[in-house]
Design a protein around this motif. Structure first.
Motif, PDB file in Angstrom:
ATOM      1  N   ASP A   1      47.192 -34.398 -55.084  1.00  0.00           N
ATOM      2  CA  ASP A   1      48.631 -34.271 -55.318  1.00  0.00           C
ATOM      3  C   ASP A   1      49.417 -34.835 -54.135  1.00  0.00           C
ATOM      4  N   LEU A   2      48.958 -34.507 -52.933  1.00  0.00           N
ATOM      5  CA  LEU A   2      49.632 -34.955 -51.715  1.00  0.00           C
ATOM      6  C   LEU A   2      49.613 -36.478 -51.622  1.00  0.00           C
ATOM      7  N   GLY A   3      48.465 -37.074 -51.906  1.00  0.00           N
ATOM      8  CA  GLY A   3      48.350 -38.525 -51.868  1.00  0.00           C
ATOM      9  C   GLY A   3      49.269 -39.199 -52.860  1.00  0.00           C
ATOM     10  N   ASP A   4      49.382 -38.622 -54.056  1.00  0.00           N
ATOM     11  CA  ASP A   4      50.280 -39.182 -55.070  1.00  0.00           C
ATOM     12  C   ASP A   4      51.733 -39.149 -54.597  1.00  0.00           C
ATOM     13  N   LEU A   5      52.135 -38.046 -53.968  1.00  0.00           N
ATOM     14  CA  LEU A   5      53.506 -37.925 -53.486  1.00  0.00           C
ATOM     15  C   LEU A   5      53.781 -38.875 -52.319  1.00  0.00           C
ATOM     16  N   MET A   6      52.812 -39.015 -51.417  1.00  0.00           N
ATOM     17  CA  MET A   6      52.998 -39.949 -50.300  1.00  0.00           C
ATOM     18  C   MET A   6      53.132 -41.377 -50.817  1.00  0.00           C
TER      19      MET A   6
ATOM     20  N   PRO B   1      52.085 -51.763 -50.958  1.00  0.00           N
ATOM     21  CA  PRO B   1      51.107 -51.674 -52.048  1.00  0.00           C
ATOM     22  C   PRO B   1      49.732 -51.194 -51.575  1.00  0.00           C
ATOM     23  N   THR B   2      49.300 -51.688 -50.416  1.00  0.00           N
ATOM     24  CA  THR B   2      48.007 -51.262 -49.877  1.00  0.00           C
ATOM     25  C   THR B   2      48.043 -49.800 -49.454  1.00  0.00           C
ATOM     26  N   LEU B   3      49.089 -49.394 -48.744  1.00  0.00           N
ATOM     27  CA  LEU B   3      49.183 -48.012 -48.275  1.00  0.00           C
ATOM     28  C   LEU B   3      49.260 -47.040 -49.448  1.00  0.00           C
ATOM     29  N   ALA B   4      50.019 -47.396 -50.480  1.00  0.00           N
ATOM     30  CA  ALA B   4      50.115 -46.527 -51.654  1.00  0.00           C
ATOM     31  C   ALA B   4      48.758 -46.395 -52.337  1.00  0.00           C
ATOM     32  N   ALA B   5      48.022 -47.503 -52.423  1.00  0.00           N
ATOM     33  CA  ALA B   5      46.684 -47.444 -53.029  1.00  0.00           C
ATOM     34  C   ALA B   5      45.750 -46.570 -52.201  1.00  0.00           C
ATOM     35  N   LEU B   6      45.850 -46.662 -50.878  1.00  0.00           N
ATOM     36  CA  LEU B   6      45.028 -45.814 -50.008  1.00  0.00           C
ATOM     37  C   LEU B   6      45.342 -44.340 -50.239  1.00  0.00           C
ATOM     38  N   CYS B   7      46.634 -44.017 -50.291  1.00  0.00           N
ATOM     39  CA  CYS B   7      47.038 -42.627 -50.497  1.00  0.00           C
ATOM     40  C   CYS B   7      46.496 -42.087 -51.813  1.00  0.00           C
ATOM     41  N   ARG B   8      46.601 -42.874 -52.869  1.00  0.00           N
ATOM     42  CA  ARG B   8      46.138 -42.416 -54.184  1.00  0.00           C
ATOM     43  C   ARG B   8      44.619 -42.319 -54.253  1.00  0.00           C
ATOM     44  N   ALA B   9      43.934 -43.060 -53.391  1.00  0.00           N
ATOM     45  CA  ALA B   9      42.468 -43.018 -53.385  1.00  0.00           C
ATOM     46  C   ALA B   9      41.910 -41.913 -52.497  1.00  0.00           C
TER      47      ALA B   9
ATOM     48  N   THR C   1      46.591 -44.643 -39.567  1.00  0.00           N
ATOM     49  CA  THR C   1      45.995 -43.325 -39.370  1.00  0.00           C
ATOM     50  C   THR C   1      46.396 -42.446 -40.541  1.00  0.00           C
ATOM     51  N   GLY C   2      45.528 -41.515 -40.883  1.00  0.00           N
ATOM     52  CA  GLY C   2      45.834 -40.652 -42.011  1.00  0.00           C
ATOM     53  C   GLY C   2      44.783 -39.594 -42.233  1.00  0.00           C
ATOM     54  N   LEU C   3      45.015 -38.803 -43.257  1.00  0.00           N
ATOM     55  CA  LEU C   3      44.196 -37.639 -43.584  1.00  0.00           C
ATOM     56  C   LEU C   3      43.187 -37.981 -44.671  1.00  0.00           C
ATOM     57  N   VAL C   4      41.935 -37.565 -44.446  1.00  0.00           N
ATOM     58  CA  VAL C   4      40.882 -37.712 -45.454  1.00  0.00           C
ATOM     59  C   VAL C   4      40.204 -36.356 -45.618  1.00  0.00           C
ATOM     60  N   THR C   5      40.121 -35.869 -46.850  1.00  0.00           N
ATOM     61  CA  THR C   5      39.428 -34.605 -47.101  1.00  0.00           C
ATOM     62  C   THR C   5      38.136 -34.821 -47.883  1.00  0.00           C
ATOM     63  N   ASP C   6      37.934 -36.020 -48.399  1.00  0.00           N
ATOM     64  CA  ASP C   6      36.746 -36.371 -49.169  1.00  0.00           C
ATOM     65  C   ASP C   6      35.701 -36.941 -48.212  1.00  0.00           C
ATOM     66  N   GLU C   7      34.599 -36.219 -48.003  1.00  0.00           N
ATOM     67  CA  GLU C   7      33.590 -36.636 -47.038  1.00  0.00           C
ATOM     68  C   GLU C   7      32.921 -37.952 -47.426  1.00  0.00           C
TER      69      GLU C   7
END
Length: 200
Positions: free
Chosen positions: A17-22, A51-59, A87-93
């Protein structure tokens, strides 16, 4: 931020959800985001990267700061150099492992920072901008819960608990200037579509 935007951020319950909003904020669909000046969008230099940053956030790589690789004389008449960096947050190992492997394979610099109750990895910051050869800006470095609270102010406690146990990953090109722009292709190559999420 507006009440409508605040409600959207407060309703998010998962990192997806957070990635979609970002991504939506990057694309101009939201006026504000936590930890950033209200009613401001991304910096102008970020426009080509959206476009790249949005794709990263959604992934699942939820970017919080980025810059293109540039060199040149600034408004102050001094010589500025930037590495392409994010830099950013990743929760998927699994995603984290792919990003780190791809960065290593292509010679990118990385910094991993984790907030853990019993201590996590705390990498050293990477200098990403210099002025006349002197360090000006660095990405990454030690994080504390006190750092995360204002950055994600207004998010739901359930989501913040996941943020606080995630990993902050910085990836930076080894060279300053436009030659480092291949960083974005490197990162995009690690992404895989993820299932749609639902809040609840």
């Amino acid at each position: 931020m507006s009440r409508a935007d605040s409600r959207r951020w407060r309703a998010a319950r998962t990192p997806a959800d957070l990635g979609d909003l970002m991504a939506l904020w990057l694309e101009g669909g939201l006026g504000s985001r936590p930890g950033y000046e209200p009613h401001w969008g991304p910096d102008d230099e970020t426009t080509a990267l959206i476009p790249t940053l949005a794709a990263l956030c959604r992934a699942g790589y939820i970017t919080t700061c980025s810059q293109p690789g540039l060199t040149g004389t600034g408004a102050n008449g001094r010589w500025w150099e930037q590495r392409a960096a994010v830099t950013g947050l990743v929760t998927d190992e699994a995603l984290l492992a792919r990003l780190l492997r791809s960065a290593a394979d292509t010679g990118m610099n990385t910094c991993v920072n984790q907030l853990r109750r019993r201590g996590g990895r705390q990498g050293q910051p990477i200098v990403v901008t210099t002025c006349d050869g002197q360090p000006v800006t660095a990405f990454g470095g030690r994080i504390r819960r006190a750092d995360l609270a204002p950055e994600w102010a207004g998010t739901h406690p359930r989501l913040f608990a996941q943020i606080a146990t995630g990993t902050y990953l910085t990836i930076a090109a080894p060279a300053y200037g436009t030659t480092g722009q291949n960083l974005w292709r490197t990162i995009q190559g690690t992404l895989r579509p993820r299932p749609c999420s639902t809040s609840g």
